[in-house]
Design a protein around this motif. Structure first.
Motif, PDB file in Angstrom:
ATOM      1  N   THR A  94      24.818  18.935 -42.712  1.00  0.00           N
ATOM      2  CA  THR A  94      23.633  19.537 -43.325  1.00  0.00           C
ATOM      3  C   THR A  94      23.650  21.053 -43.171  1.00  0.00           C
ATOM      4  O   THR A  94      23.344  21.809 -44.097  1.00  0.00           O
ATOM      5  N   LYS A  95      24.051  21.506 -41.971  1.00  0.00           N
ATOM      6  CA  LYS A  95      24.143  22.940 -41.701  1.00  0.00           C
ATOM      7  C   LYS A  95      25.201  23.582 -42.598  1.00  0.00           C
ATOM      8  O   LYS A  95      24.982  24.652 -43.176  1.00  0.00           O
ATOM      9  N   GLU A  96      26.365  22.911 -42.693  1.00  0.00           N
ATOM     10  CA  GLU A  96      27.426  23.435 -43.555  1.00  0.00           C
ATOM     11  C   GLU A  96      26.981  23.470 -45.010  1.00  0.00           C
ATOM     12  O   GLU A  96      27.289  24.410 -45.747  1.00  0.00           O
ATOM     13  N   ARG A  97      26.246  22.413 -45.412  1.00  0.00           N
ATOM     14  CA  ARG A  97      25.740  22.377 -46.781  1.00  0.00           C
ATOM     15  C   ARG A  97      24.819  23.560 -47.047  1.00  0.00           C
ATOM     16  O   ARG A  97      24.901  24.225 -48.078  1.00  0.00           O
ATOM     17  N   ASP A  98      23.915  23.821 -46.068  1.00  0.00           N
ATOM     18  CA  ASP A  98      22.981  24.938 -46.218  1.00  0.00           C
ATOM     19  C   ASP A  98      23.725  26.271 -46.260  1.00  0.00           C
ATOM     20  O   ASP A  98      23.382  27.183 -47.033  1.00  0.00           O
ATOM     21  N   GLN A  99      24.766  26.386 -45.407  1.00  0.00           N
ATOM     22  CA  GLN A  99      25.559  27.617 -45.411  1.00  0.00           C
ATOM     23  C   GLN A  99      26.275  27.796 -46.749  1.00  0.00           C
ATOM     24  O   GLN A  99      26.335  28.906 -47.301  1.00  0.00           O
ATOM     25  N   LEU A 100      26.834  26.659 -47.250  1.00  0.00           N
ATOM     26  CA  LEU A 100      27.492  26.726 -48.541  1.00  0.00           C
ATOM     27  C   LEU A 100      26.515  27.077 -49.653  1.00  0.00           C
ATOM     28  O   LEU A 100      26.831  27.842 -50.579  1.00  0.00           O
ATOM     29  N   GLN A 101      25.319  26.535 -49.548  1.00  0.00           N
ATOM     30  CA  GLN A 101      24.279  26.838 -50.547  1.00  0.00           C
ATOM     31  C   GLN A 101      23.923  28.315 -50.516  1.00  0.00           C
ATOM     32  O   GLN A 101      23.787  28.964 -51.560  1.00  0.00           O
ATOM     33  N   THR A 102      23.789  28.846 -49.284  1.00  0.00           N
ATOM     34  CA  THR A 102      23.493  30.269 -49.136  1.00  0.00           C
ATOM     35  C   THR A 102      24.636  31.124 -49.675  1.00  0.00           C
ATOM     36  O   THR A 102      24.424  32.119 -50.385  1.00  0.00           O
ATOM     37  N   SER A 103      25.877  30.713 -49.340  1.00  0.00           N
ATOM     38  CA  SER A 103      27.050  31.438 -49.837  1.00  0.00           C
ATOM     39  C   SER A 103      27.100  31.397 -51.358  1.00  0.00           C
ATOM     40  O   SER A 103      27.417  32.403 -52.020  1.00  0.00           O
ATOM     41  N   TYR A 104      26.771  30.248 -51.924  1.00  0.00           N
ATOM     42  CA  TYR A 104      26.777  30.103 -53.376  1.00  0.00           C
ATOM     43  C   TYR A 104      25.757  31.041 -54.020  1.00  0.00           C
ATOM     44  O   TYR A 104      26.047  31.713 -55.016  1.00  0.00           O
ATOM     45  N   LYS A 105      24.555  31.090 -53.413  1.00  0.00           N
ATOM     46  CA  LYS A 105      23.520  31.972 -53.946  1.00  0.00           C
ATOM     47  C   LYS A 105      23.958  33.435 -53.852  1.00  0.00           C
ATOM     48  O   LYS A 105      23.745  34.232 -54.769  1.00  0.00           O
TER      49      LYS A 105
END
Length: 231
Positions: free
Chosen positions: A45-56
């Motif tokens: 979940t943390k990695e997903r959130d980090q990836l989401q932030t990186s994507y944004k």
């Protein structure tokens, strides 16, 4: 019977204890696996959130790069347009001002590379679509003086001695004679044409000279209005 019953109870007790221990161990193992799975889930979940932030962030940077690219493309097009305009102006300039001429304020000037009499010099200017220079201001006089040549100018009193007029017929109102000039004191006593003398000061540089003397000369050609708009 009592002994047998007690023995069976003991066996049953042992069996129950073993079963409970097995159940406990299994529950402990399941609990441990559950915790591991929960930890893995949390990490994912943390990695997903980090990836989401990186994507944004990457999306924002992409949009900024796109905006920069669009601006640079617009600037490139503007520079291209300006270059084309300047190229057109240069072409018009070459057509308007042949080689050997130079611009000052609202006129073009041609400085000769040979020497002729005053009359011959004027004829050369007329053939070039110009005339001997007429000086209208201190700035123009200084500009001509800084060419560092003894040159004929379009000023003469050949029609009436002492009445100096420009080649367009206008009378002289402001002169830049150096001291004691004009003196009409040449060998022939007939100095009817004016020159700029390079050895004097800029605003006191004119001298009267025999029109048959041979000097360099300066032609002047005014801008045409449509060329003024181009330049």
């Amino acid at each position: 019977m009592v002994a047998v019953s007690f023995g069976m109870l003991c066996v049953l007790q042992v069996t129950l204890n073993i079963s409970l221990r097995l159940v406990y161990n299994r529950c402990f193992k399941y609990s441990e696996e559950r915790d591991q799975l929960q930890t893995s889930y949390n990490n994912l979940t943390k990695e997903r959130d980090q990836l989401q932030t990186s994507y944004k962030t990457m999306t924002k940077e992409r949009d900024q790069l796109q905006t920069s690219y669009n601006n640079m493309t617009k600037e490139r097009d503007q520079l291209q347009t300006e270059r084309d305009v300047l190229s057109g102006r240069l072409t018009n300039l070459k057509q308007t001002c042949p080689e050997g001429w130079q611009k000052f304020e609202s006129s073009w000037y041609f400085l000769s590379t040979e020497t002729k009499t005053w009359k011959e010099s004027r004829e050369d200017c007329l053939e070039r679509g110009a005339d001997l220079v007429i000086i209208n201001s201190d700035k123009e006089q200084e500009f001509l003086f800084n060419l560092k040549k003894r040159v004929w100018i379009g000023l003469t009193d050949s029609v009436k001695e002492g009445t100096w007029k420009w080649v367009d017929g206008t009378p002289l109102t402001t002169g830049y004679w150096y001291d004691k000039q004009p003196d009409n004191a040449g060998p022939t006593g007939n100095e009817d044409c004016a020159e700029i003398h390079e050895d004097q000061s800029p605003l006191k540089a004119w001298n009267d000279l025999s029109c048959d003397s041979k000097l360099n000369w300066i032609c002047e050609k005014a801008f045409q209005h449509h060329h003024d708009n181009i330049l």
